[in-house]
Write a protein that holds these residues in place. Structure first.
Motif, PDB file in Angstrom:
ATOM      1  N   SER A 155     -39.392 -10.174 -18.475  1.00  0.00           N
ATOM      2  CA  SER A 155     -38.828 -11.457 -18.058  1.00  0.00           C
ATOM      3  C   SER A 155     -39.870 -12.340 -17.382  1.00  0.00           C
ATOM      4  O   SER A 155     -39.882 -13.562 -17.593  1.00  0.00           O
ATOM      5  CB  SER A 155     -37.629 -11.237 -17.134  1.00  0.00           C
ATOM      6  N   VAL A 156     -40.779 -11.764 -16.582  1.00  0.00           N
ATOM      7  CA  VAL A 156     -41.822 -12.578 -15.960  1.00  0.00           C
ATOM      8  C   VAL A 156     -42.802 -13.069 -17.014  1.00  0.00           C
ATOM      9  O   VAL A 156     -43.275 -14.210 -16.962  1.00  0.00           O
ATOM     10  CB  VAL A 156     -42.549 -11.787 -14.856  1.00  0.00           C
ATOM     11  N   GLY A 157     -43.116 -12.220 -17.998  1.00  0.00           N
ATOM     12  CA  GLY A 157     -44.000 -12.648 -19.066  1.00  0.00           C
ATOM     13  C   GLY A 157     -43.449 -13.834 -19.824  1.00  0.00           C
ATOM     14  O   GLY A 157     -44.155 -14.833 -20.063  1.00  0.00           O
ATOM     15  N   LEU A 158     -42.174 -13.773 -20.186  1.00  0.00           N
ATOM     16  CA  LEU A 158     -41.560 -14.894 -20.906  1.00  0.00           C
ATOM     17  C   LEU A 158     -41.485 -16.138 -20.037  1.00  0.00           C
ATOM     18  O   LEU A 158     -41.704 -17.252 -20.512  1.00  0.00           O
ATOM     19  CB  LEU A 158     -40.171 -14.494 -21.392  1.00  0.00           C
ATOM     20  N   ALA A 159     -41.183 -15.955 -18.750  1.00  0.00           N
ATOM     21  CA  ALA A 159     -41.153 -17.099 -17.838  1.00  0.00           C
ATOM     22  C   ALA A 159     -42.542 -17.714 -17.691  1.00  0.00           C
ATOM     23  O   ALA A 159     -42.682 -18.941 -17.581  1.00  0.00           O
ATOM     24  CB  ALA A 159     -40.619 -16.671 -16.476  1.00  0.00           C
ATOM     25  N   SER A 160     -43.572 -16.886 -17.703  1.00  0.00           N
ATOM     26  CA  SER A 160     -44.942 -17.390 -17.587  1.00  0.00           C
ATOM     27  C   SER A 160     -45.329 -18.193 -18.824  1.00  0.00           C
ATOM     28  O   SER A 160     -46.029 -19.211 -18.721  1.00  0.00           O
ATOM     29  CB  SER A 160     -45.911 -16.227 -17.379  1.00  0.00           C
ATOM     30  N   ILE A 161     -44.877 -17.751 -19.988  1.00  0.00           N
ATOM     31  CA  ILE A 161     -45.126 -18.509 -21.214  1.00  0.00           C
ATOM     32  C   ILE A 161     -44.460 -19.879 -21.120  1.00  0.00           C
ATOM     33  O   ILE A 161     -45.072 -20.916 -21.422  1.00  0.00           O
ATOM     34  CB  ILE A 161     -44.619 -17.732 -22.443  1.00  0.00           C
ATOM     35  N   GLN A 162     -43.202 -19.912 -20.690  1.00  0.00           N
ATOM     36  CA  GLN A 162     -42.493 -21.189 -20.563  1.00  0.00           C
ATOM     37  C   GLN A 162     -43.160 -22.091 -19.528  1.00  0.00           C
ATOM     38  O   GLN A 162     -43.287 -23.307 -19.733  1.00  0.00           O
ATOM     39  CB  GLN A 162     -41.033 -20.944 -20.193  1.00  0.00           C
ATOM     40  N   THR A 163     -43.587 -21.498 -18.409  1.00  0.00           N
ATOM     41  CA  THR A 163     -44.222 -22.302 -17.358  1.00  0.00           C
ATOM     42  C   THR A 163     -45.550 -22.864 -17.847  1.00  0.00           C
ATOM     43  O   THR A 163     -45.871 -24.035 -17.594  1.00  0.00           O
ATOM     44  CB  THR A 163     -44.423 -21.454 -16.095  1.00  0.00           C
ATOM     45  N   ALA A 164     -46.337 -22.048 -18.544  1.00  0.00           N
ATOM     46  CA  ALA A 164     -47.602 -22.537 -19.093  1.00  0.00           C
ATOM     47  C   ALA A 164     -47.356 -23.706 -20.039  1.00  0.00           C
ATOM     48  O   ALA A 164     -48.074 -24.718 -20.002  1.00  0.00           O
ATOM     49  CB  ALA A 164     -48.329 -21.403 -19.814  1.00  0.00           C
ATOM     50  N   GLN A 165     -46.324 -23.596 -20.873  1.00  0.00           N
ATOM     51  CA  GLN A 165     -45.985 -24.700 -21.778  1.00  0.00           C
ATOM     52  C   GLN A 165     -45.662 -25.970 -21.008  1.00  0.00           C
ATOM     53  O   GLN A 165     -46.105 -27.068 -21.371  1.00  0.00           O
ATOM     54  CB  GLN A 165     -44.792 -24.319 -22.649  1.00  0.00           C
TER      55      GLN A 165
ATOM     56  N   GLY B 180     -48.663 -27.791 -19.939  1.00  0.00           N
ATOM     57  CA  GLY B 180     -49.603 -28.199 -20.974  1.00  0.00           C
ATOM     58  C   GLY B 180     -50.694 -27.196 -21.234  1.00  0.00           C
ATOM     59  O   GLY B 180     -51.714 -27.523 -21.867  1.00  0.00           O
ATOM     60  N   ALA B 181     -50.527 -25.967 -20.768  1.00  0.00           N
ATOM     61  CA  ALA B 181     -51.520 -24.911 -20.971  1.00  0.00           C
ATOM     62  C   ALA B 181     -51.228 -24.139 -22.262  1.00  0.00           C
ATOM     63  O   ALA B 181     -50.154 -24.264 -22.851  1.00  0.00           O
ATOM     64  CB  ALA B 181     -51.534 -23.965 -19.774  1.00  0.00           C
ATOM     65  N   VAL B 182     -52.193 -23.340 -22.676  1.00  0.00           N
ATOM     66  CA  VAL B 182     -52.092 -22.534 -23.890  1.00  0.00           C
ATOM     67  C   VAL B 182     -51.827 -21.089 -23.477  1.00  0.00           C
ATOM     68  O   VAL B 182     -52.668 -20.462 -22.836  1.00  0.00           O
ATOM     69  CB  VAL B 182     -53.385 -22.618 -24.718  1.00  0.00           C
ATOM     70  N   ALA B 183     -50.641 -20.575 -23.828  1.00  0.00           N
ATOM     71  CA  ALA B 183     -50.268 -19.212 -23.446  1.00  0.00           C
ATOM     72  C   ALA B 183     -50.702 -18.222 -24.518  1.00  0.00           C
ATOM     73  O   ALA B 183     -50.365 -18.372 -25.693  1.00  0.00           O
ATOM     74  CB  ALA B 183     -48.761 -19.122 -23.236  1.00  0.00           C
ATOM     75  N   ILE B 184     -51.452 -17.210 -24.093  1.00  0.00           N
ATOM     76  CA  ILE B 184     -51.856 -16.102 -24.960  1.00  0.00           C
ATOM     77  C   ILE B 184     -51.133 -14.864 -24.461  1.00  0.00           C
ATOM     78  O   ILE B 184     -51.330 -14.437 -23.317  1.00  0.00           O
ATOM     79  CB  ILE B 184     -53.374 -15.871 -24.912  1.00  0.00           C
TER      80      ILE B 184
ATOM     81  N   GLY C  20     -42.640 -18.998 -27.646  1.00  0.00           N
ATOM     82  CA  GLY C  20     -43.517 -20.054 -27.186  1.00  0.00           C
ATOM     83  C   GLY C  20     -44.969 -19.697 -27.000  1.00  0.00           C
ATOM     84  O   GLY C  20     -45.795 -20.572 -26.675  1.00  0.00           O
ATOM     85  N   ALA C  21     -45.332 -18.421 -27.191  1.00  0.00           N
ATOM     86  CA  ALA C  21     -46.740 -18.063 -27.068  1.00  0.00           C
ATOM     87  C   ALA C  21     -47.528 -18.731 -28.199  1.00  0.00           C
ATOM     88  O   ALA C  21     -47.116 -18.710 -29.360  1.00  0.00           O
ATOM     89  CB  ALA C  21     -46.907 -16.548 -27.132  1.00  0.00           C
ATOM     90  N   ALA C  22     -48.673 -19.316 -27.855  1.00  0.00           N
ATOM     91  CA  ALA C  22     -49.513 -19.934 -28.882  1.00  0.00           C
ATOM     92  C   ALA C  22     -50.245 -18.876 -29.698  1.00  0.00           C
ATOM     93  O   ALA C  22     -50.521 -19.077 -30.886  1.00  0.00           O
ATOM     94  CB  ALA C  22     -50.510 -20.884 -28.225  1.00  0.00           C
ATOM     95  N   HIS C  23     -50.558 -17.755 -29.052  1.00  0.00           N
ATOM     96  CA  HIS C  23     -51.251 -16.645 -29.706  1.00  0.00           C
ATOM     97  C   HIS C  23     -50.687 -15.345 -29.147  1.00  0.00           C
ATOM     98  O   HIS C  23     -50.286 -15.275 -27.975  1.00  0.00           O
ATOM     99  CB  HIS C  23     -52.757 -16.686 -29.445  1.00  0.00           C
TER     100      HIS C  23
END
Length: 330
Positions: A157-167, A170-174, A190-193
């Motif tokens: 859940s924190v990983g997915l939240a971090s992806i959303q927050t990065a988006q 305007g950051a690129v989530a890997i 939503g992960a870019a990579h």
């Protein structure tokens, strides 16, 4: 009387028992909550096992997150009234309070108003994850548009939240995942990579993605010897935040002779939830995302309170993508 989950000794999920207890009236600074849904966290598994950063006191309750209704208000509490829909934030020790129950006492400082239109199951899946991501990417060091953020163990859940927050920033989530099973779902989230670590060399893939620059931030809940590999993926002057301990082995400090200069530190959500000013900013940030749809809590599976041991077993199986939620019938 209320049904509350307690345990008398550390161990596996089988130590959890559903008991009838007298909850009582809230004291000064407290609320009593009728709980409708509970969000599960890895911290509670570790606490139950005796592997958390503080030990349980027995008999012990547990739980950091919940959603429900205020049913009693203690002295010296303002801003809440009986019947208010609320969410419970991780802003206390489990030796003092817990959320696994039909009715529970909590400190009023750990409650936040909940939009009545947000289902309890969704509300119980928001705050630990998104405040953790907020603190790491916004409060401690403002992530810039175009930055690359490496999120390890990204299916939690924190990983997915971090992806959303990065988006949102305007950051690129890997994202990283150990096996290819979750790759497509992480891309859809939503992960870019996505880097599949059992098949790909992580530092090499990061260099390819970032054109040799490395990532500005790593968010890692695993710890252990693997931080050396993560450090190789960090850009000069970047940072590696370790916010968990899924790997119980010692965590080395990355060798300064082998890697470019970087900042490494541990981090916990309590840096946000125990500081009123930071918490107010974090709640505003997450609330804004809920209103626009940029914050969308992902629920993997729901269990009934009577099946709390099975819910913990599911978490230990590491197959989930998103939050495990327990519902509480009334």
């Amino acid at each position: 009387m209320a049904k509350v989950v307690q345990f008398d000794k550390t161990g596996g999920p089988e130590v959890l028992e559903l008991r009838e207890v007298e909850v009582g009236e809230p004291g000064p600074g407290e609320l009593r909550i009728q709980v409708h849904a509970i969000g599960l966290n890895r911290a509670e598994v570790m606490y139950r096992e005796g592997a958390y950063f503080y030990p349980p006191t027995h008999p012990s309750g547990l739980g950091y997150e919940a959603a429900g209704l205020v049913e009693a208000v203690g002295d010296q509490v303002t801003g809440f009234a009986v019947g208010d829909p609320v969410s419970v934030l991780p802003a206390f020790l489990q030796t003092e309070y817990g959320t696994y129950g039909e009715h529970v006492l909590i400190p009023a400082t750990a409650a936040v108003a909940r939009d009545p239109g947000l289902a309890p199951e969704q509300a119980a899946a928001v705050w630990m994850a998104h405040l953790t991501a907020y603190g790491a990417l916004v409060e401690r060091h403002r992530t810039q548009p175009g930055d690359h953020v490496l999120v390890t163990a990204a299916s939690g859940s924190v990983g997915l939240a971090s992806i959303q927050t990065a988006q949102r920033l305007g950051a690129v989530a890997i994202a990283t995942t150990r096996t290819p099973d979750k790759k497509e779902r992480l891309l859809a989230a939503g992960a870019a990579h996505v880097i599949v670590t059992e098949d790909e060399d992580l530092p090499s893939r990061v260099r390819d993605i970032t054109e040799g620059k490395g990532v500005q931030t790593v968010l890692d809940p695993v710890a252990g010897p693997g931080v050396d590999t993560l450090a190789e993926a960090v850009s000069p002057g970047g940072r590696l935040l370790v916010y968990g301990a899924l790997d119980p082995r010692p965590t080395p400090l990355p060798n300064a002779k082998s890697f470019p200069a970087l900042s490494t530190r541990t981090y916990t959500v309590f840096e946000i939830t125990t500081d009123p000013a930071r918490l107010a900013r974090g709640v505003a940030f997450v609330d804004a995302g809920l209103k626009t749809g940029a914050v969308a809590p992902a629920i993997d599976t729901t269990f009934d309170l009577a099946d709390i041991a099975d819910a913990h077993r599911h978490m230990e199986g590491n197959s989930q993508l998103g939050k495990i939620v327990v519902t509480v019938p009334h």
